[in-house]
Write an enzyme that holds these catalytic residues in place. Structure first.
Site, PDB file in Angstrom:
ATOM      1  N   ALA A 357      -2.048  27.572  -3.757  1.00  0.00           N
ATOM      2  CA  ALA A 357      -2.406  26.849  -2.539  1.00  0.00           C
ATOM      3  C   ALA A 357      -1.416  27.205  -1.452  1.00  0.00           C
ATOM      4  O   ALA A 357      -0.317  27.689  -1.733  1.00  0.00           O
ATOM      5  CB  ALA A 357      -2.384  25.344  -2.782  1.00  0.00           C
ATOM      6  N   MET A 358      -1.804  26.966  -0.201  1.00  0.00           N
ATOM      7  CA  MET A 358      -0.939  27.307   0.924  1.00  0.00           C
ATOM      8  C   MET A 358      -1.036  26.223   1.976  1.00  0.00           C
ATOM      9  O   MET A 358      -2.117  25.802   2.348  1.00  0.00           O
ATOM     10  CB  MET A 358      -1.366  28.668   1.475  1.00  0.00           C
ATOM     11  N   GLU A 359       0.148  25.808   2.449  1.00  0.00           N
ATOM     12  CA  GLU A 359       0.249  24.579   3.243  1.00  0.00           C
ATOM     13  C   GLU A 359       0.006  24.747   4.729  1.00  0.00           C
ATOM     14  O   GLU A 359       0.414  23.876   5.504  1.00  0.00           O
ATOM     15  CB  GLU A 359       1.644  23.992   3.052  1.00  0.00           C
ATOM     16  N   ASN A 360      -0.661  25.813   5.197  1.00  0.00           N
ATOM     17  CA  ASN A 360      -0.923  25.993   6.633  1.00  0.00           C
ATOM     18  C   ASN A 360      -1.114  24.641   7.317  1.00  0.00           C
ATOM     19  O   ASN A 360      -1.891  23.813   6.854  1.00  0.00           O
ATOM     20  CB  ASN A 360      -2.190  26.814   6.829  1.00  0.00           C
ATOM     21  N   HIS A 392       1.951  18.643  -3.429  1.00  0.00           N
ATOM     22  CA  HIS A 392       2.933  19.648  -2.991  1.00  0.00           C
ATOM     23  C   HIS A 392       2.589  20.131  -1.578  1.00  0.00           C
ATOM     24  O   HIS A 392       3.453  20.164  -0.694  1.00  0.00           O
ATOM     25  CB  HIS A 392       2.912  20.808  -3.997  1.00  0.00           C
ATOM     26  N   GLU A 393       1.342  20.488  -1.352  1.00  0.00           N
ATOM     27  CA  GLU A 393       0.965  21.016  -0.039  1.00  0.00           C
ATOM     28  C   GLU A 393       1.032  19.931   1.038  1.00  0.00           C
ATOM     29  O   GLU A 393       1.397  20.204   2.176  1.00  0.00           O
ATOM     30  CB  GLU A 393      -0.439  21.639  -0.081  1.00  0.00           C
ATOM     31  N   HIS A 396       4.487  19.463   2.206  1.00  0.00           N
ATOM     32  CA  HIS A 396       4.895  20.514   3.143  1.00  0.00           C
ATOM     33  C   HIS A 396       4.528  20.189   4.593  1.00  0.00           C
ATOM     34  O   HIS A 396       5.125  20.745   5.512  1.00  0.00           O
ATOM     35  CB  HIS A 396       4.198  21.829   2.797  1.00  0.00           C
ATOM     36  N   GLU A 415      10.585  24.232  -0.300  1.00  0.00           N
ATOM     37  CA  GLU A 415       9.933  24.275  -1.610  1.00  0.00           C
ATOM     38  C   GLU A 415      10.527  23.256  -2.581  1.00  0.00           C
ATOM     39  O   GLU A 415       9.811  22.662  -3.378  1.00  0.00           O
ATOM     40  CB  GLU A 415       9.990  25.689  -2.199  1.00  0.00           C
TER      41      GLU A 415
HETATM   42 ZN   LIG Z   1       5.262  25.257  -1.513  1.00  0.00          ZN
END
Ligand SMILES: [Zn+2]
Ligand SMILES: *[C@@H]1O[C@H](CO)[C@@H](O)[C@H](O)[C@H]1NC(C)=O
Ligand SMILES: *[C@@H]1O[C@H](CO)[C@@H](O)[C@H](O)[C@H]1NC(C)=O
Ligand SMILES: *[C@@H]1O[C@H](CO)[C@@H](O)[C@H](O)[C@H]1NC(C)=O
Ligand SMILES: *[C@@H]1O[C@H](CO)[C@@H](O)[C@H](O)[C@H]1NC(C)=O
Length: 963
Positions: A357-360, A392-393, A396, A415
């Site tokens: 996953a990516m927190e954009n 987690h995302e 962020h 992180e």
């Molecule tokens: Zn992360």
């Protein structure tokens, strides 16, 4: 980002071996780290010295400060290929994108050059304006600075003036990547999330769909548009996408408006983003749909939109994630005492994404396996991963987005916090996962695994040591994630929870919209520290600036307590010291307390001279990031306690004792037989985490011995130990009913995995029966979702070609992502070399196995004793094909069980031929192999005797004393 099965696949592999199947949470970890690596490109280091006016390495000079970008991006691809009409043939897919950007910046120091990051883009039509006067300034030429790190220089006809404002227009064009980094094109099959075997010619054009998505962390923004691509250079982004009329476009911010250009194309413009780092930009053009709802938390009202394929939405697969997102966002808002800078969160399930996953900011992307939850198909462990990944995302959005890092050497700051906070949040919203305990057990194992090698790195490196793309990439590991999170937890306990909590709020409030480094965190925490004697930066510096961690030794004969750097390789010398908070307890009531072991040297503590029958246990609840060793008498008293009444010892310390004992044995600081003794109490243990710790720690022993004569007695021992646990769940298992709590479900899975992979006859008969029921009636799979992993894998292991081919056909036609993964894993469980060989051959054909799956398959085959040699040969034969995307991870996996001089020589040759492809991993795998060889030589005989003795027929099972 969230890593894919956090911590390194390296670790998961050990696991897979023992149970042939990944049981536990460790896998989760591997995911997280992997996610964050997605966007990095494994390029070589920059050559020599850069040309004179050029900035060093990756970095831009500090003479210009970007403020905003006006950005048009036009990807030309089709989401579905139109059918041929009349005598016109169908068009081909196209990967071209074009666009233009206008970046506004301020000049901080006079210069005749503008330096920008840009990679693999064709730039044209530069227009530089003095915004204060509206006057154009000539651009003499654009050139690639050739530093190897993507910096373009625009040479101007005159000097820019300090304090003035300018804008630079550039048109650009590029190609979308087939790999999930930068702006990429991915294909999938309509109607099945996760389906589709890539863009192969055999894909049915009627159901094949395409989408464009971005993955820009860490330095991927520069492959999409020319920019100042550094995390501290925050700017506002005004994005407009041009896309086909029947497709949807989403960006970080909400849509501002859209209009049709013609019958084919439309413009969608988005509201300006917050001032943010370039790697957080994201957009997606697709045929995905969404559901939307609102939540309120105190004074914050926010909207959540969940995007996926229409079928997934219709089947309710986003329901779990959607609700959880609302709960967790509300929790964070309340806990941190401020919003995250936006009021809308879009979360998208993508068929392909590098990281999990990516927190954009405002547009979080997930590999769909980490967002879609189907109670009928997903396992308990997947549910837990989904929860942790989402948390987690979301964390962020505050740690990383609202407060960004100054440079990548502080990666841990986002992180570590996201990892730590994800567990806090999930524990808060759903107690049934027992997340606090799981967090500690998982992350300790993962972080210390890497951190006990001399090749580990400090949590925080000097900025000057992180100046190439590969040195940034190397930071996405269990040190930044797990160690970072554990040090935050240790600090919380050391300075007390309330102060820590207030300090975190202060940190966020003080530094929102800014970039920070660790000193900003220490100072915010220090201001809320209510005791007069705790100096946070003094305490934390050794933990964060030195690599590794200590082992504390307590000797109850002499009362001595001492520390030394814990390293697996006993020949490595180190004199590093730490300030160590030690909380201890004992079976003698008055003998408990806490102390701080200073860096001044060993201490004698009279009360540690415990007396007959009295044991001491240090590091209560595993709050400290260190291991503990004792004199033999104390160890034996602890084991005796565990065997008579284990509940006197806290759950996390049962995990700790096993983990410390095995790792001390691995470092040759205690005998392996002492470690093995720590598993004897498991015969009566029915909690998941101690078992999980034993299984993963014995994974190493299995890897080292499963091709030797130790293997038989070892299997017999595990079979005996697990029998009671297996019987504990037998009614559930046989009848296909599900234990209520997720932790119980994971434990049941562990019981079945250990029992079957070690040949417990009852278990093997059970999986064979369940699997053949399914084969006889393929449209009706009644195998309980949570046990499918182990049932498929063990049925293939116990079976032959018929079972394997059945799984292969199911794999080809399967559309559910979770189910596909378990079918894929099962294929590598066969014990028949010719079937494994066929599987490896298939990985060379993207029409059979999509690129995304290739490295996992090679790694899974390597972790199967029957396939290990095969995989190693395969990797070497096809290195050119493999290296681009997964070279380091497959080498890490296949080298895990190397333990002979011959294998060391082979590896050495390989590393000397291909070292440059390994991103610095070469030394680590060689060191590991060397350690393995010594370990096997030292322990083979003792282990063989121990397992033989333990499995000799005995009068009867040891009775368990009541608590
Ligand atoms: Zn992360
Ligand atoms: C087929 O091609 C011919 C010659 O190129 C053209 O005149 C005709 O209009 C085309 N027919 C259709 C249905 O597109
Ligand atoms: C599609 O690509 C093929 C192979 O490159 C080419 O021969 C063909 O003409 C292309 N078709 C169209 C409609 O452009
Ligand atoms: C930038 O691209 C968009 C979309 O193609 C276009 O409408 C616009 O005119 C371009 N801007 C300039 C200054 O060329
Ligand atoms: C504990 O102290 C005794 C007595 O000095 C010594 O013989 C023993 O080796 C020590 N054990 C450890 C683990 O340090």
């Amino acid at each position: 980002m969230s890593q894919k099965s956090r911590v390194s696949k390296v670790f998961a592999a050990a696991f897979v071996v023992l149970t042939v199947l990944v049981i536990g949470a460790l896998v989760t970890m591997v995911v997280f780290i992997h996610r964050d690596i997605g966007s990095l490109n494994a390029t070589a280091l920059p050559p020599g010295g850069p040309p004179t006016p050029a900035p060093p390495g990756l970095r831009l000079p500090r003479d210009l400060l970007p403020e905003s970008y006006r950005l048009f991006i036009w990807p030309r691809f089709y989401t579905r290929i139109p059918a041929a009409e009349g005598n016109a043939t169908a068009p081909n897919q196209t990967t071209v994108f074009t666009g233009n950007s206008t970046v506004s910046f301020r000049c901080l120091a006079p210069t005749r050059s503008v330096h920008l990051h840009s990679r693999d883009l064709v730039l044209s039509d530069p227009v530089l304006l003095d915004r204060d006067s509206g006057r154009a300034i000539g651009v003499d030429r654009i050139r690639d600075l050739d530093t190897g790190e993507d910096i373009m220089e625009l040479r101007l006809s005159e000097e820019l003036q300090e304090g003035r404002n300018y804008s630079l227009f550039l048109a650009f064009s590029g190609d979308m990547s087939p790999h999930p980094r930068g702006l990429y094109l991915s294909s999938y099959k309509e109607g099945g999330s996760g389906a589709g075997a890539g863009a192969g010619a055999n894909a049915d054009p009627n159901t094949q769909r395409f989408l464009a998505a971005t993955q820009l962390e860490a330095i991927g923004a520069r492959v999409v548009f020319p920019c100042f691509d550094e995390p501290a250079l925050r700017a506002v982004f005004h994005l407009t996408l041009i896309h086909r009329v029947h497709t949807r476009a989403v960006g970080n911010a909400e849509e501002a408006g859209s209009f049709h250009l013609d019958d084919e194309w439309k413009f969608t413009e988005f509201l300006p983003t917050p001032r943010m780092s370039s790697y957080l930009l994201a957009f997606i053009v697709s045929e995905l749909e969404h559901v939307q709802f609102s939540r309120r938390s105190g004074d914050l009202e926010f909207t959540i939109r969940m995007h996926a394929q229409p079928e997934a939405i219709r089947d309710g697969l986003l329901d779990y994630a959607g609700h959880l997102t609302g709960d967790i966002t509300a929790f964070f808002h309340d806990r941190f005492g401020l919003g995250f800078g936006m009021t809308t969160i879009d979360q998208v399930a993508l068929p392909v994404l590098g990281p999990a996953a990516m927190e954009n900011w405002g547009l979080i992307t997930y590999h769909e396996g980490y967002l879609l939850y189907d109670p009928n198909v997903s396992s308990a462990h997947q549910k837990q991963e989904i929860a942790i990944t989402i948390a987690h995302e979301l964390a962020h959005q505050w740690f990383g987005n609202l407060v960004s890092i100054r440079w990548w050497n502080e990666l841990w700051l986002k992180e570590g916090f996201a990892t730590y906070m994800s567990y806090v949040a999930v524990d808060h919203v759903d107690k049934s996962f027992s997340m606090c305990d799981v967090f500690v057990a998982e992350n300790m194992a993962m972080a210390m695994e890497t951190d006990a090698l001399a090749s580990s790195h400090p949590l925080i490196l000097p900025e000057s040591d992180v100046q190439t793309s590969s040195s940034i990439g190397n930071l996405y590991d269990s040190i930044s994630y797990s160690k970072g999170a554990l040090l935050l937890r240790m600090l919380k306990d050391y300075m007390r929870e309330g102060d820590f909590h207030r300090g975190v709020r202060r940190y966020l409030k003080t530094f929102q919209w800014q970039s920070t480094d660790h000193r900003d965190l220490w100072s915010a925490l220090q201001q809320e520290e209510s005791s007069s004697y705790i100096q946070i930066s003094d305490f934390m510096e050794p933990w964060t600036r030195q690599s590794g961690f200590p082992v504390v030794t307590i000797n109850t004969t002499t009362g001595q307590i001492s520390q030394k750097h814990f390293l697996y390789n006993s020949t490595d010398q180190s004199s590093l010291l730490w300030k160590i908070p030690v909380v201890y307890t004992s079976n003698r009531k008055e003998l408990s307390g806490e102390l701080v072991l200073s860096t001044a040297g060993p201490d004698i503590k009279g009360e540690f001279i415990a007396g007959p029958g009295v044991w001491i246990l240090a590091n209560v609840n595993y709050t400290g990031y260190y291991r503990v060793n004792y004199n033999l008498e104390n160890w034996n008293l602890l084991f005796a306690q565990l065997e008579t009444n284990r509940n006197v010892i806290p759950l996390l310390n049962r995990v700790q004792i096993i983990s410390d004992a095995f790792n001390l044995a691995r470092a040759q600081q205690v005998n392996l037989t002492l470690a093995l003794n720590s598993t004897r109490f498991l015969r009566n243990e029915t909690e998941f985490l101690p078992w999980d710790a034993a299984v993963s720690n014995m994974g190493y022993i299995l890897e080292m011995f499963d091709r030797s004569e130790v293997f038989g007695p070892l299997q017999m021992y595990l079979q005996n130990q697990v029998e009671r646990l297996y019987m504990f769940y037998k009614n559930h298992t046989d009848s296909g009913t599900v234990p209520r709590e997720p932790a119980q479900q994971q434990n049941q899975l562990l019981a079945v995995s250990v029992a079957c992979s070690n040949g417990l006859p009852d278990c093997v008969a059970m999986v064979t029966r369940k699997f053949s029921e399914w084969m006889n009636n393929p449209s009706n799979n009644s195998i309980q979702a949570n046990l499918r992993d182990v049932v498929y894998c063990q049925a293939v292991a116990a079976g032959g070609a018929e079972q394997w081919e059945f799984v292969w056909n199911q794999f080809l036609s399967c559309s559910d992502p979770a189910e596909r993964v378990r079918l894929r894993k099962a294929l590598s469980c066969s014990r028949r070399v010719w079937l494994l060989s066929r599987l490896l051959q298939y990985t060379l054909d993207p029409e059979k196995i999509r690129l995304n799956d290739v490295s996992s398959i090679i790694e899974d085959v390597s972790s199967n004793a029957a396939g290990h040699a095969l995989a190693w040969n395969f990797i070497r034969a096809h290195w050119d094909y493999i290296v681009t995307d997964y070279g380091p991870s497959v080498i890490a996996a296949v080298s895990r069980r190397f333990s002979s001089q011959f294998e060391l020589e082979e590896l050495r040759r390989f590393v000397s031929d291909h070292g440059e492809d390994l991103e610095g991993l070469g030394d680590e795998v060689l060191e590991r192999t060397q350690v393995n060889i010594e370990w096997v030589e030292q322990n083979r005989d003792g282990a063989l005797q121990w397992f033989r003795r333990e499995t000799e027929p005995r009068p009867g099972p040891a009775p368990e004393a009541s608590a």
